[in-house]
Design an enzyme around this catalytic site. Structure first.
Site, PDB file in Angstrom:
ATOM      1  N   HIS A 127       0.909  -0.999  -0.069  1.00  0.00           N
ATOM      2  CA  HIS A 127      -0.042  -0.020   0.003  1.00  0.00           C
ATOM      3  C   HIS A 127       0.879   1.270  -0.031  1.00  0.00           C
ATOM      4  CE1 HIS A 127      -3.445  -2.402   0.686  1.00  0.00           C
ATOM      5  NE2 HIS A 127      -2.834  -3.171   1.828  1.00  0.00           N
ATOM      6  N   ASN A 405       7.366  18.123  17.654  1.00  0.00           N
ATOM      7  CA  ASN A 405       7.774  16.768  17.337  1.00  0.00           C
ATOM      8  C   ASN A 405       8.201  16.960  15.596  1.00  0.00           C
ATOM      9  OD1 ASN A 405       7.420  13.853  17.786  1.00  0.00           O
ATOM     10  ND2 ASN A 405       6.134  14.134  15.814  1.00  0.00           N
ATOM     11  N   ARG A 408      11.921  17.843  15.584  1.00  0.00           N
ATOM     12  CA  ARG A 408      12.699  16.705  16.307  1.00  0.00           C
ATOM     13  C   ARG A 408      12.854  15.558  15.250  1.00  0.00           C
ATOM     14  NH1 ARG A 408       9.753  17.458  21.108  1.00  0.00           N
ATOM     15  NH2 ARG A 408       8.362  15.698  20.514  1.00  0.00           N
ATOM     16  N   ASN A 411      14.413  16.234  10.373  1.00  0.00           N
ATOM     17  CA  ASN A 411      15.897  15.916   9.988  1.00  0.00           C
ATOM     18  C   ASN A 411      16.566  15.735  11.322  1.00  0.00           C
ATOM     19  OD1 ASN A 411      18.427  16.046   9.171  1.00  0.00           O
ATOM     20  ND2 ASN A 411      18.232  17.969   8.078  1.00  0.00           N
ATOM     21  N   HIS A 415      19.228  17.708  13.795  1.00  0.00           N
ATOM     22  CA  HIS A 415      18.673  17.693  15.218  1.00  0.00           C
ATOM     23  C   HIS A 415      19.656  17.329  16.167  1.00  0.00           C
ATOM     24  CE1 HIS A 415      16.354  16.378  18.603  1.00  0.00           C
ATOM     25  NE2 HIS A 415      15.781  17.389  18.648  1.00  0.00           N
ATOM     26  N   LYS A 435      16.426  27.170  30.425  1.00  0.00           N
ATOM     27  CA  LYS A 435      16.051  26.410  29.183  1.00  0.00           C
ATOM     28  C   LYS A 435      15.389  26.798  28.152  1.00  0.00           C
ATOM     29  CE  LYS A 435      15.536  22.115  31.834  1.00  0.00           C
ATOM     30  NZ  LYS A 435      14.671  20.892  32.295  1.00  0.00           N
ATOM     31  N   SER A 446      19.533  28.339  13.964  1.00  0.00           N
ATOM     32  CA  SER A 446      19.059  27.574  12.864  1.00  0.00           C
ATOM     33  C   SER A 446      18.608  28.311  11.885  1.00  0.00           C
ATOM     34  CB  SER A 446      17.824  26.572  13.299  1.00  0.00           C
ATOM     35  OG  SER A 446      17.374  25.961  12.175  1.00  0.00           O
ATOM     36  N   HIS A 450      20.019  29.040   7.992  1.00  0.00           N
ATOM     37  CA  HIS A 450      19.166  28.957   6.943  1.00  0.00           C
ATOM     38  C   HIS A 450      19.124  29.971   6.205  1.00  0.00           C
ATOM     39  CE1 HIS A 450      17.508  25.173   8.746  1.00  0.00           C
ATOM     40  NE2 HIS A 450      17.405  25.044   7.731  1.00  0.00           N
TER      41      HIS A 450
END
Length: 540
Positions: A127, A405, A408, A411, A415, A435, A446, A450
């Site tokens: 499938h 998600n 994460r 890539n 990551h 944090k 990042s 880019h």
């Protein structure tokens, strides 16, 4: 509650007990009616439905424990059954409390295990393979439509690839520049690190000695790898695709060199503290293997496959070239006509909205093809040639119900580097405080990288990707977080991705054509950073 206890509680339900009693009495008398059989069947079905969630939960718990134990055991062995030296080093550092002064906790490092790429597993299902066949059929239709249209317009078959020839022009310059980048990355970081490692324990001022070598390494990273490829790209006015090759290789080699030094410094410091006579330096062959391996995390050894499947390698490269021609036909049939026609009317909100929505389909197709060509085919081809066992270059990002998600799983290669060398190291440096600031630093780095790549490759600065990534992407990371599990959130993620790639393709393509149709004779630096789309008025 165990299954045994659950079954024992069945006697607490008086209705079920009464039904069971009536059934047994009837059975003993030898008379069983159809009505009683149906009632008994419903009773058993109800009990089964009640037991089903508990049974599945217990099976799931046992399965999770089994998989966790299996991964832990397999992580300590390679395919040949030999313990990986990296893992043993990590265990020794974990037991040694003095290692806490040298680096972030080693148990947080990436563990490599032998595994297939997810699409290789999914393509074994008929499938899923059918979806792959659909994309091939669509490529065939693109080729046929181009041939038919060219035949109708020109009266002959026109098999020209002017766009590809232009995009990959001046390729000899790309080759010699890449060789210079690669050889310098192979020699200079290794030489500097070897010289520092041999002299660190003998130096009377180890801190100053380390700072000098660290400064030299930083000069190499920024001054050689960071400046020379960019200068070549601009000085030789390379076309876009050739620029992308050099700039992406520049970024990759910088990340590789950083990982090599970052992972090996603690070993030298440990050896100096313990006054060990054992040489902690990796060999040149190990470093050379790492430079070609499809990972940005250095290890002395990786899980290896027993053989190389050259047919598989050829198939992966063939699919890369297929995706390249696919993107060419998308630009030729979907993008070029759209943006060439934009010049027929002045820039306005209506033109912009139509452009964005007309760019969604080609933008999404380019997204899929870029993912498949690079993260699956290209990396798997090199992994197979190097017998690199861990093929988890991505996860099931298409099932993401949250942006956290998605980031994460889209890539995993990049990551991992950002997670261990930026996020985790910042938390370690600030004693696990700030944090949010560490996460902000990851997004900022990042986004800047880019946008830098796009600005150099397209020869203009138009921070659409930076704004989408830095502001909207970061906001969605907190708003659409991991607590969102319902399918509607997966739809929202896909809708926002479609719109985002439509915006990126539309804005950058409009700016490209605006600069083609409204060139400046003597452009200043501000002309490179000021959007030409906003001021260009086409002359017909």
């Amino acid at each position: 509650m165990s299954l045994r206890n659950r079954l024992s509680k069945s006697g607490e339900n008086p209705e079920q007990d009464e039904a069971q009693k009536n059934f047994m009495d009837t059975y003993r008398n030898g008379h069983i009616t159809m009505k009683q059989l149906i009632a008994k069947k419903r009773l058993l079905a109800a009990e089964a439905e009640e037991l089903k969630p508990l049974f599945m939960k217990e099976v799931g718990c046992h399965f999770d424990d089994f998989v966790t134990n299996l991964i832990e055991k397999s992580a300590s062995l390679d395919n040949g059954g030999c313990a990986l030296t990296t893992f043993s080093i990590l265990e020794e550092m974990k037991k040694n409390h003095r290692a806490k002064d040298l680096r972030a906790p080693p148990e947080q490092g990436k563990i490599f295990i032998s595994r297939q790429s997810l699409l290789d597993e999914l393509f074994e299902v008929d499938h899923i393979r059918t979806i792959y066949h659909m994309f091939i059929a669509l490529l065939i239709l693109f080729v046929l439509s181009t041939i038919v249209v060219d035949y109708i317009d020109e009266g002959r078959l026109v098999l020209e690839f002017n766009l590809l020839a232009y995009a990959f022009g001046k390729f000899p310059t790309v080759i010699w520049t890449w060789w210079a980048m690669f050889l310098s990355t192979l020699s200079i970081p290794y030489f500097l690190f070897q010289r520092w490692a041999h002299g660190y324990s003998k130096s009377s001022h180890p801190l100053i000695y380390s700072l000098v070598h660290g400064l030299l390494f930083l000069v190499f990273q920024l001054g050689v790898l960071g400046f020379v490829p960019t200068y070549v790209v601009l000085a030789y006015t390379l076309p876009p695709a050739s620029r992308f090759i050099l700039i992406l290789e520049q970024i990759r080699l910088i990340m590789k060199a950083h990982s090599f030094v970052r992972e090996n410094i603690p070993r030298v410091l440990n050896a100096a503290k313990e006054k060990s006579s054992k040489d902690p330096l990796p060999t040149v062959n190990q470093y050379l293997y790492f430079l070609f391996a499809p990972t940005l995390i250095y290890r002395d050894n990786y899980p290896r496959t027993p053989t190389v499947r050259w047919g598989y390698v050829a198939m992966q490269f063939l699919q890369v070239f297929g995706c390249l021609f696919y993107v060419y036909y998308i630009f030729e049939r979907l993008c070029a006509p759209l943006f060439r026609n934009i010049k027929q009317e002045p820039f306005s909100a209506r033109v912009l909205v139509l452009c964005v929505f007309n760019s969604i389909l080609p933008g999404v197709l380019i997204l899929f093809l870029s993912f498949f060509a690079f993260l699956h085919c290209w990396l798997n081809a090199f992994a197979e040639m190097l017998r690199f066992g861990d093929r988890m270059f991505y996860k099931d990002w298409w099932n993401s119900t949250s942006y956290s998600n998605y980031y994460r799983t889209w890539n995993v290669v990049v990551h991992d580097w950002l997670y261990y060398y930026v996020y985790k190291d910042l938390l370690w440096f600030f004693s696990k405080r700030f944090k949010s600031a560490a996460m902000l630093a990851v997004f900022a780095l990042s986004a800047v990288v880019h946008e830098y790549a796009l600005a150099i490759c397209l020869s203009y600065f138009y921070p659409v990707l930076f704004v989408l990534f830095m502001f909207f992407g970061m906001a969605f990371n907190f708003i659409v977080n991991d607590s969102r599990k319902r399918p509607i959130w997966n739809i929202m993620v896909w809708a926002s991705l479609f719109l985002g790639y439509g915006l990126i393709l539309c804005f950058y393509s409009q700016e490209w054509y605006a600069r083609q149709h409204c060139p400046l004779k003597n452009p200043t630096f501000l002309d490179y950073v000021r959007p030409r789309t906003w001021t260009c008025r086409y002359v017909f």
